[in-house]
Structure formats: C-alpha cells, structure tokens
Design a protein around this motif. Structure first.
Motif, mmCIF file in Angstrom:
data_model
loop_
_atom_site.group_PDB
_atom_site.id
_atom_site.type_symbol
_atom_site.label_atom_id
_atom_site.label_comp_id
_atom_site.label_asym_id
_atom_site.label_seq_id
_atom_site.Cartn_x
_atom_site.Cartn_y
_atom_site.Cartn_z
ATOM 1 N N GLY A 252 34.571 47.588 33.490
ATOM 2 C CA GLY A 252 34.265 46.201 33.868
ATOM 3 C C GLY A 252 35.367 45.269 33.406
ATOM 4 O O GLY A 252 35.742 45.281 32.233
ATOM 5 N N ALA A 253 35.917 44.487 34.348
ATOM 6 C CA ALA A 253 37.061 43.624 34.012
ATOM 7 C C ALA A 253 36.713 42.146 34.070
ATOM 8 O O ALA A 253 37.500 41.320 34.498
ATOM 9 C CB ALA A 253 38.233 43.931 34.947
ATOM 10 N N TYR B 192 38.066 42.451 30.205
ATOM 11 C CA TYR B 192 39.535 42.296 30.201
ATOM 12 C C TYR B 192 40.049 41.793 28.855
ATOM 13 O O TYR B 192 41.132 42.161 28.413
ATOM 14 C CB TYR B 192 40.022 41.468 31.398
ATOM 15 N N GLU C 169 37.498 48.741 37.243
ATOM 16 C CA GLU C 169 36.822 47.604 37.908
ATOM 17 C C GLU C 169 36.532 47.970 39.348
ATOM 18 O O GLU C 169 37.404 48.465 40.057
ATOM 19 C CB GLU C 169 37.705 46.348 37.830
ATOM 20 N N ARG C 170 35.292 47.719 39.799
ATOM 21 C CA ARG C 170 34.929 48.124 41.164
ATOM 22 C C ARG C 170 35.153 47.015 42.188
ATOM 23 O O ARG C 170 35.114 47.254 43.381
ATOM 24 C CB ARG C 170 33.479 48.609 41.212
ATOM 25 N N LEU D 289 39.277 41.739 39.471
ATOM 26 C CA LEU D 289 39.656 41.474 38.085
ATOM 27 C C LEU D 289 39.192 40.063 37.742
ATOM 28 O O LEU D 289 39.317 39.143 38.540
ATOM 29 C CB LEU D 289 41.169 41.585 37.919
ATOM 30 N N GLY E 238 36.049 39.600 37.027
ATOM 31 C CA GLY E 238 34.605 39.740 37.151
ATOM 32 C C GLY E 238 33.926 38.586 37.869
ATOM 33 O O GLY E 238 34.559 37.778 38.549
ATOM 34 N N SER F 207 42.240 35.028 38.949
ATOM 35 C CA SER F 207 42.117 36.483 39.076
ATOM 36 C C SER F 207 43.505 37.137 39.075
ATOM 37 O O SER F 207 43.726 38.164 38.431
ATOM 38 C CB SER F 207 41.357 36.822 40.361
ATOM 39 N N MET G 80 40.889 51.004 39.930
ATOM 40 C CA MET G 80 39.890 50.355 40.787
ATOM 41 C C MET G 80 38.906 51.385 41.328
ATOM 42 O O MET G 80 39.313 52.424 41.853
ATOM 43 C CB MET G 80 40.572 49.621 41.955
ATOM 44 N N THR H 124 29.873 45.918 32.059
ATOM 45 C CA THR H 124 29.602 45.916 33.490
ATOM 46 C C THR H 124 28.866 44.669 33.978
ATOM 47 O O THR H 124 28.628 44.504 35.174
ATOM 48 C CB THR H 124 28.786 47.172 33.885
#
Length: 464
Positions: A12-13, A18, A35-36, A39, A41, A96, A112, A143
């Motif tokens: 989780g970013a 981060y 991170e899905r 960046l 979040g 971001s 990613m 997350t």
C-alpha cells in the motif's frame, strides 16, 4: 523466476505506506512497495488532497459573492464545474507524481499489482506483467480503507455516489441528500451547498460532526443552517427508491417515516478496512470488524508483520498513518520508537466554517474523572478575524484543574485547521496553562484567540 529479496516490503502506497518505505530506506534498508492503483493512495488521489482543492474553489466562490462587503465589485458570477474538478485532479496528479519521484530518489522498488501474503515473509504480487514473488523479514500492511456501503444504499455512480463519484461528479446536483455528517459528509455538503445545490444532511447520531465537542458541533450546525443546509439529526435513511433521474429517500426521524425526493445522494457512512484477499486469517492475524488488531507499536502478533493507518483502526487520518509508518520503520531498524497516542492526534474538517480539535472533549474529560477548567473565546473579540470579515468562530480549551495540563482544544472558524497545531505542539511538550499564558502571540492574528481562550479558563481574558 526467483523471488526478489528485501529487508522490508510495504503493501500500500498511501500516506502510511510510502512514508514507511521512505523512512526504512533512510535507515539503510532495501525496500519494496506494492501498490495496486495509484501512488499516494486514496489520500492524495481520491481523498484529503482533491477535496481540499474543491473546497478552495467553493471558498473563493463564496468570497466573490461577498465582494461588496469588502468594497469590491464582481458581476455575472458563475462557475464551471468541469474546470473546478479538472483543477482538483491536476493537484492530485502533481502530488502523486511527487511520490513517484520520492520512491526513485530513495531507491525504493515499486511493484504495481495486488498483493497477498501466502506465507510469513513472502509477498505475491499479481500485476499486468504476471505474478511476482518477493520475500522480506518484515512486511508492513498499509492497505487503507474504502467507503462503507449499507445494504440498499449502495452507490451506483449515477444517482447514489460515494466520495469517489463526488470528486468527479457526472453533473451538478440540484437537490442533494448527504448521508452521514462526519468530516467527509460535511465537506461535500459544504462544497455543493456553496455552489448552489439544495442540500439535506441526515445524521444518525444526535448531532452533526459527532466526534467533536458538543459545543463546537452546535456552533458549526448554526453556521451550516444559516448557509442554507438542512440538517436532520437522530435520523436514519431506511431505503432509497431509485427511478429515472430521481431517488425517493425513506427517512426515519422522531419515530416517523417521511419520504423526500432528491436527484443525487452521497453516502458517507464510514469506512471499512481493505483486509480481503491478503491471506491474513491464514497467517493468524486477528481482524475485528474489518480492522487488523495491533498493539501500540502496530505489531499484529505475527512475527515480522505490522499494520498501520486506516487498516489498523481509528482515528482514520492520514497523519496518523504517516507517523505510524515512521515508528514501525524505526522499530524494525532497532531504534527507540515512540508509540503514536490517538488522543494527541488532531482532527481537521474543512467545511465552512472550518473545525479542528485535539485531545479530549469536555464530556470525555469529565467522563474520565478529571476536574476541569474550561476557557472560551469568540472570534468576534479578535481584531484580525473582524478585519478578514470572518468573525464567526470560537476557541475552547480544557485544562486539568490541579496540574494545568491541557486536556483538549476545540476550534471552529476561519483557518482553525492551520492553528490547531499550536495546541498539538503544546500537548506534545506537556505544556501547562502557565506556559501558554506566558507565550507572546503575534498581533494581529486569529491565533490570539487561542491565547485569550487559555486566559478565559482562569478568568483572565482581556478582550471579552
């Protein structure tokens, strides 16, 4: 493909993840962050930052309507909602990109994709390039959370929105229902009301902004109503009947059920932690109502696995997540880490007027058995607030009678979100009323009302 090995992997970013990754890298660790989506979040992309950009546009628009009060002329006032939204998206994008730059600068490997933890010390990432396996002695879960959806009140992006839809609205609502009057609900209510929507806020608790001090809630409510917001407290939306272009809300209030029609509904009824699909239960992580149970150092009870930020429970604030991230990175590096105390974390709401607080409310301080002294100071007694044309506000402080410990501070009014840090620092340094009284506040500033509120607690206020 052989697994890549790291000292620490962060999942989780957002502002927790981060920041944890950067601090771990600063301390000489080899770090990966997974991170899905984006960046930065939710906070940077779909939360704190873009909402503040929208609210700033609304604030300027509000001031434009008051031009005559300041001896100025402004005619044919209007706005372009698409341009307002475009500006807010630009602000989010800039920040971001800034996070991406910080990852590169700190030599953090960015992966990613969606992460899971198949076993202790292992992270599997499903991304566009297929599956990647990573290993590390330490894993930090960051997350975050997403909007809570109540059965029957689910968002559809057309008639019923979450904060995400509200940040990129398909249209300007004419008649808007906001369900929930916490920070998210009240900020959107404030934004759309300023732009001319007819807004109704429904709150299940007995007052708006229910986590704030009761006096501050009452003051804010009065200001909201004056601006045209309709507020229904101790009320509950039982169901939404959706038709073409309109929603009929069944609202239970005072034991009666009433029906009202709206063209748009924003649901802001809290959040749920992103705990699914990670394999946490199999690892033995304890989860309570979608939040990971941790100790004060964010340890999950599973060796080498930590949880920070929204996934680890209240208060759900970006700055809490960031500080927990730093603390965990330092703990992993063997430094003397200090736990983050929830009651020392300030909460800020950027509605109009702004609301900010730290520490205990008056009711909580009494409930905990403290003998207290309370001081209040209204902005109407502050020269700068009057000169700004923003004299609607107050500062309230709560001290422990015997020791003079600052137990809590609560504010409503112009720029209080920028002023609260004075009391946050005061609490961190274990200040007493005497220290604050002897502090020379600059004149003319709105912050002088903080000084006067302290004096008022001891019957020494000068300007009231």
């Amino acid at each position: 493909m052989a697994a890549q090995n790291f000292d620490t992997i962060v999942i989780g970013a957002g502002p927790g993840g981060y920041v944890a990754a950067i601090r771990a890298a600063q301390l000489g660790q080899k770090v990966a962050i997974v991170e899905r989506e984006n960046l930065g979040g939710i906070c940077l992309n779909w939360g704190c930052i873009p909402t503040k950009a929208l609210l700033r546009s609304a604030e300027v628009f509000h001031l434009m309507h008051r031009a005559a009060e300041f001896g100025l002329k402004a005619d044919n006032l209007g706005y372009d909602l698409d341009a307002v939204v475009k500006r807010s998206r630009g602000v989010a994008k800039q920040l971001s990109s800034g996070v991406a730059h910080l990852m590169k600068k700190n030599k953090i490997t960015v992966v990613m994709g969606s992460a899971s933890i198949p076993a202790k010390g292992k992270v599997r990432v499903e991304g566009d390039k297929g599956t990647e396996d990573l290993t590390a002695k330490n894993i930090i879960l960051a997350t975050g959370a997403r909007a809570r959806e109540l059965p029957g009140l689910e968002a559809d992006g057309d008639l019923v929105w979450t904060y995400r839809h509200a940040l990129n609205p398909p249209r300007m609502p004419k008649k808007l229902l906001v369900i929930g009057s916490g920070a998210i609900g009240i900020e959107f209510a404030s934004f759309f009301n300023t732009l001319g929507a007819d807004v109704t806020v429904v709150e299940v608790m007995d007052r708006v902004l229910p986590v704030e001090d009761a006096e501050i809630s009452a003051f804010a409510k009065k200001a909201f109503v004056k601006q045209g917001l309709k507020i229904m407290e101790k009320a509950m939306v039982k169901q939404l009947d959706r038709a073409k272009g309109e929603v009929t809300a069944h609202i239970e209030v005072g034991g009666k059920l009433e029906k009202q029609k709206f063209d748009t509904v924003i649901s802001a009824v809290g959040i749920v932690g992103n705990v699914e699909g990670l394999g946490l239960e199999e690892l033995g992580v304890k989860i309570d109502r979608t939040h990971v149970i941790t100790d004060e150092f964010c340890r999950t009870g599973v060796d080498g696995l930590y949880a920070i930020g929204d996934i680890a429970g209240a208060p759900w604030l970006a700055h809490k997540a960031s500080h927990e991230g730093v603390m965990v990175a330092e703990l992993i590096a063997g430094l003397h880490a200090h736990p983050v105390k929830p009651e020392s974390i300030a909460g800020c709401t950027y509605c109009h007027p702004q609301v900010a607080s730290v520490g205990y409310t008056e009711a909580k301080a009494k409930e905990l058995g403290y003998k207290i002294k309370v001081g209040r100071f209204p902005f109407i007694g502050n020269g700068k607030a009057i000169a700004m044309g923003d004299a609607e506000g107050m500062v309230k402080v709560i001290f422990e009678e015997k020791t003079g410990e600052l137990l809590g501070a609560h504010m409503v009014g112009a720029e209080v979100t920028e002023m609260i840090q004075g009391f946050v620092i005061g609490r961190q340094l274990e200040t007493t009323e005497e220290d604050l009284m002897h502090t020379v506040f600059p004149h003319p500033t709105v912050s002088e009302s903080m000084h006067e509120a302290v004096l008022a607690a001891y019957d020494r206020a000068i300007h009231i």
